[in-house]
Design a protein around this motif. Sequence first.
Motif, mmCIF file in Angstrom:
data_model
loop_
_atom_site.group_PDB
_atom_site.id
_atom_site.type_symbol
_atom_site.label_atom_id
_atom_site.label_comp_id
_atom_site.label_asym_id
_atom_site.label_seq_id
_atom_site.Cartn_x
_atom_site.Cartn_y
_atom_site.Cartn_z
ATOM 1 N N HIS A 159 3.580 1.647 3.181
ATOM 2 C CA HIS A 159 3.111 1.240 4.507
ATOM 3 C C HIS A 159 3.519 -0.194 4.792
ATOM 4 N N LEU A 160 4.231 -0.373 5.892
ATOM 5 C CA LEU A 160 4.739 -1.681 6.287
ATOM 6 C C LEU A 160 4.014 -2.166 7.531
ATOM 7 N N GLN A 161 3.652 -3.436 7.536
ATOM 8 C CA GLN A 161 3.065 -3.988 8.745
ATOM 9 C C GLN A 161 4.156 -4.423 9.711
ATOM 10 N N LEU A 162 3.868 -4.279 10.994
ATOM 11 C CA LEU A 162 4.727 -4.810 12.051
ATOM 12 C C LEU A 162 4.140 -6.148 12.460
ATOM 13 N N ARG A 163 4.869 -7.214 12.210
ATOM 14 C CA ARG A 163 4.332 -8.548 12.470
ATOM 15 C C ARG A 163 4.144 -8.771 13.968
ATOM 16 N N VAL A 221 -6.045 -8.578 2.746
ATOM 17 C CA VAL A 221 -6.126 -7.157 3.066
ATOM 18 C C VAL A 221 -7.210 -6.914 4.115
ATOM 19 N N GLU A 222 -8.355 -7.562 3.939
ATOM 20 C CA GLU A 222 -9.443 -7.370 4.894
ATOM 21 C C GLU A 222 -9.152 -8.065 6.215
ATOM 22 N N GLU A 223 -8.610 -9.284 6.157
ATOM 23 C CA GLU A 223 -8.347 -10.023 7.389
ATOM 24 C C GLU A 223 -7.282 -9.345 8.242
ATOM 25 N N GLU A 224 -6.181 -8.946 7.639
ATOM 26 C CA GLU A 224 -5.064 -8.404 8.404
ATOM 27 C C GLU A 224 -5.232 -6.937 8.754
ATOM 28 N N LEU A 225 -5.863 -6.169 7.851
ATOM 29 C CA LEU A 225 -5.931 -4.715 8.025
ATOM 30 C C LEU A 225 -7.326 -4.200 8.324
ATOM 31 N N GLY A 226 -8.349 -5.041 8.151
ATOM 32 C CA GLY A 226 -9.716 -4.570 8.333
ATOM 33 C C GLY A 226 -10.136 -3.587 7.271
ATOM 34 N N LEU A 227 -9.528 -3.677 6.094
ATOM 35 C CA LEU A 227 -9.761 -2.724 5.015
ATOM 36 C C LEU A 227 -10.413 -3.443 3.843
ATOM 37 N N THR A 228 -11.565 -2.950 3.403
ATOM 38 C CA THR A 228 -12.270 -3.555 2.277
ATOM 39 C C THR A 228 -11.787 -2.933 0.975
ATOM 40 N N VAL A 229 -11.161 -3.756 0.144
ATOM 41 C CA VAL A 229 -10.609 -3.307 -1.133
ATOM 42 C C VAL A 229 -11.052 -4.295 -2.207
ATOM 43 N N ALA A 230 -11.516 -3.794 -3.338
ATOM 44 C CA ALA A 230 -11.875 -4.663 -4.454
ATOM 45 C C ALA A 230 -10.614 -5.069 -5.209
ATOM 46 N N PHE A 231 -10.587 -6.297 -5.685
ATOM 47 C CA PHE A 231 -9.418 -6.777 -6.422
ATOM 48 C C PHE A 231 -9.110 -5.870 -7.614
ATOM 49 N N GLU A 289 -5.738 8.815 0.956
ATOM 50 C CA GLU A 289 -6.092 9.098 2.338
ATOM 51 C C GLU A 289 -5.040 8.526 3.288
ATOM 52 N N ASN A 290 -5.140 8.918 4.564
ATOM 53 C CA ASN A 290 -4.269 8.354 5.578
ATOM 54 C C ASN A 290 -4.852 7.017 6.026
ATOM 55 N N PRO A 291 -4.290 5.898 5.593
ATOM 56 C CA PRO A 291 -4.902 4.614 5.916
ATOM 57 C C PRO A 291 -4.826 4.255 7.397
ATOM 58 N N HIS A 292 -3.845 4.791 8.112
ATOM 59 C CA HIS A 292 -3.679 4.411 9.511
ATOM 60 C C HIS A 292 -4.900 4.758 10.358
ATOM 61 N N ALA A 293 -5.635 5.779 9.936
ATOM 62 C CA ALA A 293 -6.786 6.226 10.725
ATOM 63 C C ALA A 293 -7.937 5.233 10.686
ATOM 64 N N MET A 296 0.835 -1.197 0.000
ATOM 65 C CA MET A 296 0.000 0.000 0.000
ATOM 66 C C MET A 296 0.874 1.253 0.000
ATOM 67 N N VAL A 297 0.531 2.185 -0.888
ATOM 68 C CA VAL A 297 1.238 3.459 -0.978
ATOM 69 C C VAL A 297 0.219 4.586 -0.895
ATOM 70 N N SER A 298 0.503 5.580 -0.069
ATOM 71 C CA SER A 298 -0.348 6.767 0.023
ATOM 72 C C SER A 298 0.485 7.988 -0.345
ATOM 73 N N ARG A 299 -0.191 9.099 -0.577
ATOM 74 C CA ARG A 299 0.504 10.332 -0.960
ATOM 75 C C ARG A 299 0.123 11.451 -0.016
ATOM 76 N N LYS A 300 1.135 12.171 0.466
ATOM 77 C CA LYS A 300 0.907 13.270 1.393
ATOM 78 C C LYS A 300 1.898 14.380 1.100
ATOM 79 N N GLU A 301 1.371 15.588 0.903
ATOM 80 C CA GLU A 301 2.197 16.767 0.675
ATOM 81 C C GLU A 301 3.220 16.544 -0.430
ATOM 82 N N GLY A 302 2.755 15.909 -1.509
ATOM 83 C CA GLY A 302 3.600 15.716 -2.675
ATOM 84 C C GLY A 302 4.589 14.567 -2.584
#
Length: 207
Positions: A49-53, A85-95, A128-132, A38-44
Amino acid sequence: METEKLRVFDEDGNATGVASREEVHQRGYWHETFHCWMVSRKEGKDFIHLQLRSPLKKDFSNLFDITAAGHLTAEETVEDGIREVEEELGLTVAFEELIPLGIIKDQIHLGGFLDNERCHNFLYRTTENPHAVLELQKEEVAGMAAVELKAFTELCLRERTEVEAKGFEVAEDGEKNLFVTTIRMDNLVPHSTDYLREVVEGISRVL
């Protein structure tokens, strides 16, 4: 508990049978995994984003890794891997929202652990800021960290020795404790150098 079965392959990707996950890692059979970066963009600037196992993980606990990843079982298609993505991050993303980065081979050989993977790699971009909004699966993921993509690329290419990461770790009470830390190569799951190089070069090509 039913033993997880994985489809096994030769190095060229030809299916050769099915084996248990334990046997796959004991004998070093090639198998398939799903990797989503996952890559996000902020202020150019772009941030990866890396998960901490989780410290509960049998392998590579407390190390930083791919945003979301997992094995594809014998019954699953590549598209089914989106469940990680949904199981580990709780984030719903379409393939269909994912950008393919191709199949990239990865090998991790440590003692009796022989991991030979044909990794189906994908990029997920968000503005967006995914961490939120993330709700982490505590058995798998303890936290998340954002690293400027340019710096992470230089780390993977051995052009620098460390990068700054900002993120959060989930406490026992569920609170997200913010942190700023330094990540070096020995803080990452020991993916092969060629694998990491192909990943960061692939991400750079599509951004």
